[in-house]
Design an enzyme around this catalytic site. Structure first.
Site, short mmCIF file in Angstrom:
data_model
loop_
_atom_site.label_atom_id
_atom_site.label_comp_id
_atom_site.label_asym_id
_atom_site.label_seq_id
_atom_site.Cartn_x
_atom_site.Cartn_y
_atom_site.Cartn_z
CB CYS A 67 -5.53 67.06 -71.07
SG CYS A 67 -6.60 66.30 -69.84
CB CYS A 71 -7.44 59.41 -72.25
SG CYS A 71 -8.24 60.21 -70.84
CB CYS A 74 -6.80 61.69 -75.53
SG CYS A 74 -7.20 63.44 -75.71
CB CYS A 111 -20.69 69.78 -78.23
SG CYS A 111 -22.17 68.90 -78.70
CB CYS A 142 -23.56 69.70 -75.52
SG CYS A 142 -22.72 68.21 -74.95
CB CYS A 202 -23.90 63.60 -74.08
SG CYS A 202 -22.98 63.06 -75.51
NE ARG A 274 -24.00 63.30 -81.26
CZ ARG A 274 -24.12 63.81 -80.04
NH1 ARG A 274 -23.11 63.77 -79.21
NH2 ARG A 274 -25.24 64.35 -79.66
S1 SF4 Z 1 -9.79 62.47 -73.29
FE1 SF4 Z 1 -7.99 63.81 -73.60
S2 SF4 Z 1 -8.73 65.84 -72.99
FE2 SF4 Z 1 -10.17 64.35 -72.14
S3 SF4 Z 1 -9.42 63.88 -70.09
FE3 SF4 Z 1 -8.49 62.34 -71.45
S4 SF4 Z 1 -6.50 63.24 -72.03
FE4 SF4 Z 1 -7.75 64.90 -71.20
#
Ligand code: SF4
Length: 328
Positions: A67, A71, A74, A111, A142, A202, A274
């Site tokens: 990705c 984040c 993540c 999901c 989802c 959600c 949740r």
């Molecule tokens: S949480 Fe992870 S998968 Fe989702 S947008 Fe952020 S970096 Fe990408």
């Protein structure tokens, strides 16, 4: 201030749903003595739900890793070395086999998560085919695919999508400390497109990322003041994955986590709250307190996207021990 004046909902009628809860009111809930907070959360939970019922969802990563977003929590971000390999979008056949297995294990909602900043139109066609086929099995559907435009949200609605997950993650003030590749307003806009398309929302967040209680207050105050409360509110405990910037973060006190669940329950009385990521490392006792605080939904299955989740046997044992049953 007396306990009785902390929660203004008492003056708005027992069953009324408020969208104007101020930060001060949310803060006052967090500050309540624990027994009083739990009593209020349980009282509200029982007004709207059977406290023995837990909704069960299963989450499948249909497109893992690689990705472009950053984040900090993540392991799927391409910027961090976490050992997660970038994969292509799963085939329809594999997704359907997983959905069938989830259904036979008792899930009512399936999901599908993809590690994208936002879906490309070609990919959206493939996801729509998945949504149609999973729905035809009798499961609620989802998806969580990143940011959506208004036409993309409508396209997913036409395919039969029931829920879209898009978390606000934290407070507006703390957001920039966790993610720099998009802003809070982007999240709010996607939520608006989803709501306008008629898809259930959600939306929740993650705690234990080094935020303060005031940030947890801010996150719940924003969620509870959306034009409609999200139908599902996932509250995640950070899973500290090695290689991510938050790998060494100090663990959040479990009682503070339970408080967050209770305040979410009181602030969004009709939403499914949740208990999401982080259950793997939680004791049975903490999870039991979360159910007592008004959590009434869990993810079931050994994996949550790329992080581990309690196995089905452990969850079955937990539910039996607590006398909980799957919500139809
Ligand atoms: S949480 Fe992870 S998968 Fe989702 S947008 Fe952020 S970096 Fe990408």
């Amino acid at each position: 201030m007396s306990l009785a004046t902390h929660d203004a909902s008492r003056t708005h009628g027992r069953g009324s749903i408020r969208h104007d809860r101020t930060r001060g009111e949310v803060r006052a809930l967090f500050d309540l003595p624990f027994p009083e907070l739990m009593f209020r959360a349980q009282t509200i939970h029982r007004q709207h739900f059977d406290p023995t019922e837990v909704q069960i969802s299963t989450l499948l990563s249909i497109k893992t890793g690689g990705c472009p977003e950053d984040c900090a929590y993540c392991p799927q971000s391409a910027r961090y070395h976490t050992g997660v390999q970038a994969e292509k979008l799963m085939s329809l056949e594999v997704v359907l086999a997983e959905a069938r297995a989830a259904k036979s294990a008792g899930a009512s909602r399936f999901c599908m998560g993809a590690a994208w900043r936002s879906p490309k139109y070609r990919d959206l066609d493939s996801v729509c085919a998945m949504v149609e086929a999973v729905k035809a099995m009798g499961l609620q559907t989802c998806a969580t695919l990143g940011m959506l435009t208004d036409p993309q949200a409508r396209r997913l609605k036409d395919a039969g999508l029931d829920y879209y997950n898009h978390n606000l993650d934290t407070s507006p003030e703390f957001y920039g400390r966790v993610i720099t590749t998009r802003v809070y307003q982007d999240r709010l806009e996607t939520l608006e497109h989803v709501r306008n398309a008629g898809i259930h929302v959600c939306c929740g967040g993650i705690v234990g990322m080094g935020e303060t209680r005031e940030d947890r207050v801010g996150m719940i105050a924003v969620l509870a003041s959306l034009p409609a409360h999200p139908e599902s509110v996932p509250i995640n405990m950070l899973v500290r994955v090695s290689g991510t910037p938050l790998a060494e973060e100090t663990a959040l006190d479990p009682i503070e986590f339970v408080r967050t669940i209770a305040v979410a329950r009181i602030s969004m009385p009709r939403s499914m709250v949740r208990l999401s990521a982080g259950r793997e490392d939680m004791s049975t006792e903490t999870q039991a307190l979360c159910f007592l605080a008004g959590a009434n939904s869990i993810f079931y299955g050994p994996k949550l996207l790329t992080t581990s989740n309690p196995g089905r046997d452990r969850d079955r044992e937990l539910m039996e021990k607590l006398g909980l049953i799957p919500m139809e």
